[in-house]
Design a protein around this motif. Structure first.
Motif, PDB file in Angstrom:
ATOM      1  N   MET A 175       0.845  -1.201   0.000  1.00 47.05           N
ATOM      2  CA  MET A 175       0.000   0.000   0.000  1.00 47.05           C
ATOM      3  C   MET A 175       0.880   1.251   0.000  1.00 47.05           C
ATOM      4  SD  MET A 175      -2.959   1.198  -0.195  1.00 47.05           S
ATOM      5  CE  MET A 175      -3.587  -0.458  -0.265  1.00 47.05           C
ATOM      6  N   ASN A 176       0.772   1.951  -1.072  1.00 46.60           N
ATOM      7  CA  ASN A 176       1.567   3.138  -1.265  1.00 46.60           C
ATOM      8  C   ASN A 176       0.904   4.317  -0.555  1.00 46.60           C
ATOM      9  OD1 ASN A 176       2.700   5.415  -2.447  1.00 46.60           O
ATOM     10  ND2 ASN A 176       3.199   4.267  -4.294  1.00 46.60           N
ATOM     11  N   ALA A 177       1.673   5.005   0.299  1.00 43.81           N
ATOM     12  CA  ALA A 177       1.095   6.107   1.085  1.00 43.81           C
ATOM     13  C   ALA A 177       0.597   7.225   0.177  1.00 43.81           C
ATOM     14  CB  ALA A 177       2.127   6.649   2.062  1.00 43.81           C
ATOM     15  N   LEU A 178       1.358   7.501  -0.888  1.00 46.58           N
ATOM     16  CA  LEU A 178       0.974   8.571  -1.805  1.00 46.58           C
ATOM     17  C   LEU A 178      -0.358   8.250  -2.469  1.00 46.58           C
ATOM     18  CD1 LEU A 178       1.656  11.180  -3.298  1.00 46.58           C
ATOM     19  CD2 LEU A 178       2.841   9.812  -5.007  1.00 46.58           C
ATOM     20  N   ARG A 179      -0.498   6.962  -2.862  1.00 47.89           N
ATOM     21  CA  ARG A 179      -1.727   6.549  -3.528  1.00 47.89           C
ATOM     22  C   ARG A 179      -2.925   6.678  -2.577  1.00 47.89           C
ATOM     23  NH1 ARG A 179      -1.644   0.767  -4.867  1.00 47.89           N
ATOM     24  NH2 ARG A 179       0.493   1.169  -5.489  1.00 47.89           N
ATOM     25  N   ALA A 180      -2.696   6.272  -1.323  1.00 48.07           N
ATOM     26  CA  ALA A 180      -3.771   6.375  -0.332  1.00 48.07           C
ATOM     27  C   ALA A 180      -4.181   7.837  -0.146  1.00 48.07           C
ATOM     28  CB  ALA A 180      -3.309   5.776   0.987  1.00 48.07           C
ATOM     29  N   LEU A 181      -3.166   8.704  -0.110  1.00 46.09           N
ATOM     30  CA  LEU A 181      -3.452  10.129   0.080  1.00 46.09           C
ATOM     31  C   LEU A 181      -4.236  10.686  -1.102  1.00 46.09           C
ATOM     32  CD1 LEU A 181      -2.778  12.512   2.015  1.00 46.09           C
ATOM     33  CD2 LEU A 181      -0.956  13.096   0.424  1.00 46.09           C
ATOM     34  N   VAL A 182      -3.778  10.339  -2.330  1.00 41.16           N
ATOM     35  CA  VAL A 182      -4.483  10.807  -3.527  1.00 41.16           C
ATOM     36  C   VAL A 182      -5.929  10.317  -3.515  1.00 41.16           C
ATOM     37  CG1 VAL A 182      -4.637  10.524  -6.032  1.00 41.16           C
ATOM     38  CG2 VAL A 182      -2.458  11.097  -4.973  1.00 41.16           C
ATOM     39  N   GLY A 183      -6.104   9.038  -3.129  1.00 41.38           N
ATOM     40  CA  GLY A 183      -7.455   8.484  -3.051  1.00 41.38           C
ATOM     41  C   GLY A 183      -8.308   9.259  -2.075  1.00 41.38           C
ATOM     42  N   LEU A 184      -7.745   9.560  -0.915  1.00 42.01           N
ATOM     43  CA  LEU A 184      -8.499  10.261   0.129  1.00 42.01           C
ATOM     44  C   LEU A 184      -8.881  11.667  -0.328  1.00 42.01           C
ATOM     45  CD1 LEU A 184      -9.436   9.592   2.969  1.00 42.01           C
ATOM     46  CD2 LEU A 184      -7.458  10.829   3.846  1.00 42.01           C
ATOM     47  N   VAL A 185      -7.911  12.369  -0.946  1.00 43.88           N
ATOM     48  CA  VAL A 185      -8.197  13.722  -1.430  1.00 43.88           C
ATOM     49  C   VAL A 185      -9.299  13.678  -2.482  1.00 43.88           C
ATOM     50  CG1 VAL A 185      -7.244  15.655  -2.745  1.00 43.88           C
ATOM     51  CG2 VAL A 185      -5.937  14.662  -0.872  1.00 43.88           C
ATOM     52  N   ALA A 186      -9.193  12.694  -3.402  1.00 42.25           N
ATOM     53  CA  ALA A 186     -10.205  12.569  -4.459  1.00 42.25           C
ATOM     54  C   ALA A 186     -11.581  12.345  -3.841  1.00 42.25           C
ATOM     55  CB  ALA A 186      -9.851  11.414  -5.389  1.00 42.25           C
ATOM     56  N   VAL A 187     -11.634  11.520  -2.790  1.00 39.38           N
ATOM     57  CA  VAL A 187     -12.919  11.234  -2.148  1.00 39.38           C
ATOM     58  C   VAL A 187     -13.484  12.491  -1.485  1.00 39.38           C
ATOM     59  CG1 VAL A 187     -13.937  10.030  -0.195  1.00 39.38           C
ATOM     60  CG2 VAL A 187     -12.615   8.760  -1.859  1.00 39.38           C
ATOM     61  N   VAL A 188     -12.609  13.243  -0.802  1.00 37.41           N
ATOM     62  CA  VAL A 188     -13.084  14.455  -0.113  1.00 37.41           C
ATOM     63  C   VAL A 188     -13.615  15.470  -1.123  1.00 37.41           C
ATOM     64  CG1 VAL A 188     -12.328  16.446   1.236  1.00 37.41           C
ATOM     65  CG2 VAL A 188     -11.684  14.157   1.942  1.00 37.41           C
ATOM     66  N   VAL A 189     -12.868  15.660  -2.226  1.00 34.89           N
ATOM     67  CA  VAL A 189     -13.324  16.600  -3.255  1.00 34.89           C
ATOM     68  C   VAL A 189     -14.666  16.138  -3.834  1.00 34.89           C
ATOM     69  CG1 VAL A 189     -12.826  17.489  -5.560  1.00 34.89           C
ATOM     70  CG2 VAL A 189     -11.030  17.432  -3.841  1.00 34.89           C
ATOM     71  N   ALA A 190     -14.750  14.825  -4.129  1.00 35.21           N
ATOM     72  CA  ALA A 190     -15.982  14.282  -4.703  1.00 35.21           C
ATOM     73  C   ALA A 190     -17.154  14.493  -3.749  1.00 35.21           C
ATOM     74  CB  ALA A 190     -15.819  12.793  -5.005  1.00 35.21           C
ATOM     75  N   LEU A 191     -16.898  14.268  -2.469  1.00 33.83           N
ATOM     76  CA  LEU A 191     -17.976  14.407  -1.484  1.00 33.83           C
ATOM     77  C   LEU A 191     -18.412  15.870  -1.354  1.00 33.83           C
ATOM     78  CD1 LEU A 191     -19.692  12.785   0.371  1.00 33.83           C
ATOM     79  CD2 LEU A 191     -17.935  12.901   2.113  1.00 33.83           C
ATOM     80  N   GLY A 192     -17.433  16.775  -1.418  1.00 32.89           N
ATOM     81  CA  GLY A 192     -17.754  18.202  -1.360  1.00 32.89           C
ATOM     82  C   GLY A 192     -18.637  18.617  -2.519  1.00 32.89           C
ATOM     83  N   LEU A 193     -18.260  18.186  -3.735  1.00 34.38           N
ATOM     84  CA  LEU A 193     -19.060  18.517  -4.916  1.00 34.38           C
ATOM     85  C   LEU A 193     -20.452  17.903  -4.800  1.00 34.38           C
ATOM     86  CD1 LEU A 193     -16.448  18.037  -7.772  1.00 34.38           C
ATOM     87  CD2 LEU A 193     -17.349  20.168  -6.874  1.00 34.38           C
ATOM     88  N   GLN A 194     -20.480  16.674  -4.269  1.00 36.83           N
ATOM     89  CA  GLN A 194     -21.744  15.950  -4.181  1.00 36.83           C
ATOM     90  C   GLN A 194     -22.724  16.595  -3.199  1.00 36.83           C
ATOM     91  OE1 GLN A 194     -20.788  11.786  -4.085  1.00 36.83           O
ATOM     92  NE2 GLN A 194     -22.665  11.350  -2.992  1.00 36.83           N
ATOM     93  N   THR A 195     -22.199  17.185  -2.122  1.00 34.82           N
ATOM     94  CA  THR A 195     -23.112  17.777  -1.137  1.00 34.82           C
ATOM     95  C   THR A 195     -23.413  19.236  -1.437  1.00 34.82           C
ATOM     96  OG1 THR A 195     -21.194  18.116   0.254  1.00 34.82           O
ATOM     97  CG2 THR A 195     -22.638  16.311   0.855  1.00 34.82           C
ATOM     98  N   SER A 196     -22.495  19.940  -2.118  1.00 35.12           N
ATOM     99  CA  SER A 196     -22.705  21.381  -2.252  1.00 35.12           C
ATOM    100  C   SER A 196     -22.918  21.872  -3.677  1.00 35.12           C
ATOM    101  CB  SER A 196     -21.529  22.132  -1.630  1.00 35.12           C
ATOM    102  OG  SER A 196     -21.451  21.840  -0.264  1.00 35.12           O
ATOM    103  N   LEU A 197     -22.372  21.184  -4.688  1.00 31.48           N
ATOM    104  CA  LEU A 197     -22.555  21.661  -6.069  1.00 31.48           C
ATOM    105  C   LEU A 197     -23.719  20.958  -6.760  1.00 31.48           C
ATOM    106  CD1 LEU A 197     -21.800  23.024  -8.763  1.00 31.48           C
ATOM    107  CD2 LEU A 197     -20.143  21.215  -9.117  1.00 31.48           C
ATOM    108  N   PHE A 198     -23.702  19.631  -6.744  1.00 32.71           N
ATOM    109  CA  PHE A 198     -24.674  18.908  -7.551  1.00 32.71           C
ATOM    110  C   PHE A 198     -26.118  19.002  -7.077  1.00 32.71           C
ATOM    111  CE2 PHE A 198     -20.900  17.159  -9.482  1.00 32.71           C
ATOM    112  CZ  PHE A 198     -21.275  17.166 -10.805  1.00 32.71           C
TER     113      PHE A 198
END
Lengths: 173, 307
Positions: free
Chosen positions: A1-24
């Motif tokens: 498990m690559n730490a960088l990959r985990a971080l990128v995944g987490l950031v992507a999820v947070v951004v997606a969740l933000g868009l999902q609750t506030s933009l869409f």
């Protein structure tokens, strides 16, 4: 498990969740929004396989369960996204996935994800909703996810694929 | 063929064929199930409530930033309107402006803030209650089968669970839980939401339930306690509550009776209520608080003044 990959995944999820609750919600059809978090998990599963995807799916699901304005029992989206990550991860092929394969995976994942969430709700009597209404929501959510697939999936798959394995050299053309 | 080979090589999906992580899967499924059972069995004293609060607080900036960026664009649909529509609106607004200017002249409060919350100050004086102004920063997805929103005021603004949330049109919902700077609001459209309602014309009482999540616009069902009574089309419904006893304060306008259906089997009538609030365009809302609440922001006082 690559730490960088985990971080990128987490950031992507947070951004997606933000868009999902506030933009869409402003574009939503009767409050049904595209499930961007699910699309990120599917992209992770198609590029990185089930091991990485189930962990990301669980984390993303717990976030969806806890971030306000969520008001359902915690763990319901976590379970749904773990199942989705597992199924999408099994669809991963030896070669770069073809477009129909990706679309079919997203469709199956969206259906399974929303359905698992709905079924846990029925089992636990969390919100008392009619089955027809549930099917309606599942169908609309499926269409939304497919509409967003051409935008989100290529981007996310390139992102997850671009992070090299530990110790593995990136193969250049 | 060569190009295809390169393409396949670049795809680094299967460098080492990993054993499907069945144990991880089972562990995570069990973890999810544990979370669900834990949350269900413990109810309000759930150990997950503090976690919800922390996560909500941490996530609030993301929602706030996104919704601030989005806000200018939510006005776009209103650009596509007919000229006569706009003319009428201009004359309406001019009249409203004139009366507002009079209000601004008599109040020492900053005119900009007043403009932003002008409808709320009017609502506060109409209802005769003190309001904490707040903005909606996040909406729950219908995929979660509930209708909830996040607002940008929390316990530091004086909010607590079960407080009534209104906007300038009427009842919005009630506060479910608060973090220091955000609060989750259960909309009255939610299928789990039950509001005591009173028909303004006949003073008859009943229960308003969320109609569910789909349907072209939000609708509420009204079931009257007196089953022989038939509500008339066009009757207005207000909340029937009591100060301090229940989550909803009394006398907040909720909606208007649009249809009445007779249920032969249950020998009663079901009325469909169109809420006054447009739930798809929620922005500025007010939370009804006691007049002496200490808050981190200016309260809209019951007389419409701010301070």
């Amino acid at each position: 498990m690559n730490a960088l990959r985990a971080l990128v995944g987490l950031v992507a999820v947070v951004v997606a969740l933000g868009l999902q609750t506030s933009l869409f919600p402003h574009l939503a059809w009767n409050g049904v929004v595209p499930n961007l978090v699910l699309l990120v998990v599917v992209a992770a599963a198609l590029t990185r396989g089930p091991q990485f995807a189930v962990l990301l799916g669980f984390t993303a699901g717990v976030l969806m369960d806890l971030v306000p304005p969520a008001d359902h029992l915690a763990g319901r989206w976590a379970l749904a996204l773990v199942v989705v990550a597992w199924i999408a991860g099994r669809m991963r092929s030896e070669t770069r996935p073809s477009v129909p394969m990706v679309v079919a995976t997203v469709a199956a994942s969206s259906f399974v994800g929303t359905s698992v969430f709905a079924l846990t709700g029925l089992l636990l009597r969390d919100p008392a909703i009619g089955v027809t209404e549930m099917l309606g929501v599942i169908a609309v959510a499926l269409v939304w996810d497919l509409v967003l697939t051409p935008v989100v999936l290529p981007l996310m798959m390139r992102l997850f694929d671009g992070i090299p394995e530990r110790g593995a050299e990136r193969v250049r053309i | 063929m060569a190009a295809r080979f390169v393409g396949e090589k670049r795809w680094r999906g299967f460098e080492q064929r990993q054993q499907p992580p069945r144990s991880t899967l089972i562990a995570l499924v069990l973890a999810s199930a544990t979370l669900m059972v834990l949350d269900q069995q413990t109810g309000d004293s759930s150990p997950l409530e503090p976690v919800r609060s922390v996560v909500g607080e941490a996530f609030a900036p993301v929602e706030a930033v996104t919704s601030t960026a989005v806000r200018p664009f939510t006005a776009v649909p209103t650009w596509f309107r007919s000229k006569s529509d706009l003319r009428r609106e201009i004359s309406d607004l001019e009249a409203e402006n004139a009366s507002l200017r009079a209000t601004v002249a008599t109040s020492a409060f900053d005119a900009n803030t007043l403009a932003e919350f002008e409808s709320l100050t009017a609502a506060a004086s109409d209802l005769g209650r003190a309001l904490v102004p707040a903005r909606v920063i996040g909406h729950g997805a219908a995929q979660s089968f509930s209708r909830t929103v996040t607002i940008d005021a929390g316990s530091s603004a004086g909010l607590a669970p079960d407080m009534t949330v209104v906007n300038s049109d009427g009842l919005v919902g009630r506060v479910l839980r608060v973090t220091p700077n955000t609060a989750t609001v259960l909309l009255i459209l939610d299928p789990e939401s039950v509001v005591g309602g009173r028909i303004g014309e006949s003073m008859e009482v009943g229960f308003l339930k969320g109609h569910g999540i789909l349907g072209r616009e939000g609708r509420l069902d009204l079931e009257l306690l007196d089953q022989k009574l038939v509500p008339a089309k066009g009757d207005t419904v207000v909340t029937w509550g009591s100060d301090g006893a229940g989550p909803y304060v009394p006398g907040i306008p909720v909606g208007q009776v649009s249809d009445v259906f007779a249920s032969v089997r249950e020998q009663s009538h079901r009325a469909v209520i169109v809420p006054f609030v447009n739930f798809s365009a929620l922005d500025v809302v007010g939370v009804v608080v006691a007049a002496d609440t200490t808050s981190d922001r200016a309260l809209v006082r019951a007389d419409g003044k701010i301070g």
